[in-house]
Structure formats: C-alpha cells, structure tokens
Design a protein around this motif. Structure first.
Motif: not given
Length: 295
Positions: A51-66
């Motif tokens: 899930y590390s790629d998804l974690q990075d992707y969502l962090s960028i897309q949502l401007k959030s700490i995931v």
C-alpha cells in the motif's frame, strides 16, 4: 536513513509547504490526517509494502498525512472500527458487512478477490465425519468475529446443533494447526484460505465435508461516516482515478461497482442471538426455549 523514512520526510515537507500556502490564502485546502486500516494475519511488514504507493498517492492528492495501520485479525480490526480510529479500511467481505451494518461505514470501491468465495468446513483425512451434521456433539474451531467464511456462515450453517466446544482462532493457519493436532474435530475457513494454508501441512492431511452454497461478495475499501462530505468526495475521486499500477499494487478495482452485502448483513443479524451460546460448553448453535413462568 531508510528509503521509507526518506519518502515520508519528503512528503512531510510537501505538506508543510501546502499548509503554509493555504494559510496565506486563507483557504482550508489541507486535510489533517487519514488513517487506513489493513489486515495482515501477522504479515504486517509485507502487507504494508503493498500500500506504500497508494499512501504516497493519497498524500499528494488529498494534501494530507496518510498513515497505514495493520491489524493481526478481524477482532483487532473491529476494535479500531468501533472506536472510529480508521478512516478507510481495506475490508474483507465479512468485516465490510459488519462495519456497514453496525458502524455506518460506506463501501467506496471493491477489492480484488475470488468472485465466488466459499465457506468450507474441513476435517482430518482419516476422520469418520462425512457431513456437517456428523459434527453434532463434537468440537470445531471458528475464525474471529468479522469473518464471513470462518465465523458468520459456519455458525449459520451449524444452526440447531449442540457441540462439545468451540474454539476461536486468530488465523487460518492456526485453525488448521489445531485440527492437525486433534484439538478439534473440524475447522471453518474459506476454500481460498484452505488451499493456501494446507500447503504448510503434509499432503492430503485434510478434506472438506461441507461447502456453503452461497456466493460471497468480494471485500471493499470502506469509509467512516465521520469523514466530512468535502473530504469524502475528494477521497472517492482520488480512488476512482488512481493510476492502474497503484490500484494493482493495493489490489482494488477503481472502476467496478461496489459489492452488495445485504445477504451477509442478514446472516449477521440471524446469528447474533446465538453468538454467546456457542462460547459455552456445551456450545449451543440455537436459542434454548425458555421455561414457562410458574403462576
């Protein structure tokens, strides 16, 4: 510094810059934190890497700490869900159904999985048992609450029986170990799990005596009802438009319809009145008739 530490340090710097920019414009563009729950059956490090790629992707897309948070089994996962500690959950079907039914989570996208997942009851190859009714008066190991194939459906299918005892196992591997060691007479798990974990035992150690006829839906990424409408839409859009390599790594299907869990929810409702009875010895897979009150 490890690769993961460098990656999270870099993402942290990006989020700080976003936060400063947003504050300068007087806009609320940065979400605080998103916690994603996953179940690893004790294989946390390898599970989280998927899930590390998804974690990075969502962090960028949502401007959030995931953050990713593993659970060893369904019991741990249900605790986190009931306490509203997980915002998103990669939930197998049984866990998804109970989270939707009890805790008002909503399914977002389906997970990859066996389209016709089935629940099975297995015994040792040399056992005399040939059908599920033969287990009356004997013993069985079930999975944890939250599992469709090793908990809810077996209880439903064993309805009406009295058994000597019921054990509850944290993992499919443990269930088969208890069966091999003759601690129990039968074990409940999915056919998929059976085919995977029986390879850890000698050939032809076990055989199936009952195979549930109902088709179980795949799992889903589910979302907590505490997520605000704006963030909900942003998460939904991010998952739906995730690059194919990220979706493949995290094993979800962004363009498919969400599974239907009505049947599983109905099974959960039906077995709930007897879940305490099966923890006793003898274990009753039914509700005993109450003695009439004397006038």
């Amino acid at each position: 510094m490890s690769k993961n530490m460098l990656r999270h340090h870099f993402l942290g710097l990006i989020l700080v810059l976003w936060a400063i920019t947003a504050c300068g414009r007087g806009e609320e563009e940065v979400y605080q934190k998103l916690v994603i729950g996953v179940i690893g059956y004790g294989e946390s490090s390898s599970s989280l890497e998927e899930y590390s790629d998804l974690q990075d992707y969502l962090s960028i897309q949502l401007k959030s700490i995931v953050e990713l948070e593993p659970a060893y089994n369904e019991i741990q996962a249900l605790k986190q869900i009931s306490q509203e500690k997980w915002d998103l959950v990669f939930a197998p079907s049984g866990l998804a159904a109970i989270a939707i039914y009890r805790y008002k989570y909503q399914p977002l996208v389906p997970l990859e999985g066996i389209e016709k997942l089935r629940s099975a009851i297995v015994v040792n190859q040399d056992s005399s048992f040939k059908k599920i009714l033969d287990l009356g008066g004997e013993s069985i190991v079930l999975g944890q609450e939250g599992s469709a194939t090793s908990y809810y459906l077996p209880i439903y299918n064993l309805y009406g029986l009295t058994m000597e005892k019921v054990l509850f196992s944290p993992t499919p591997q443990t269930s088969l170990e208890l069966l091999e060691q003759r601690e129990v007479d039968g074990a409940a798990l999915s056919v998929e799990e059976f085919n995977q974990y029986r390879q850890n035992f000698k050939a032809n150690q076990f055989r199936i005596i009952d195979l549930d006829s109902h088709v179980i839906p795949t799992g889903a990424i589910i979302i907590s009802n505490k997520i605000g409408s704006r963030e909900f839409v942003a998460i939904q859009k991010a998952l739906a438009t995730a690059p194919s390599h990220i979706a493949a790594s995290a094993k979800f299907l962004p363009t498919e319809k969400t599974p239907q869990y009505e049947y599983l929810i109905d099974v959960i409702k039906r077995v709930k009145p007897i879940t305490e009875n099966i923890k006793q010895q003898p274990a009753l897979f039914y509700e005993p008739k109450k003695a009439p009150l004397n006038n």
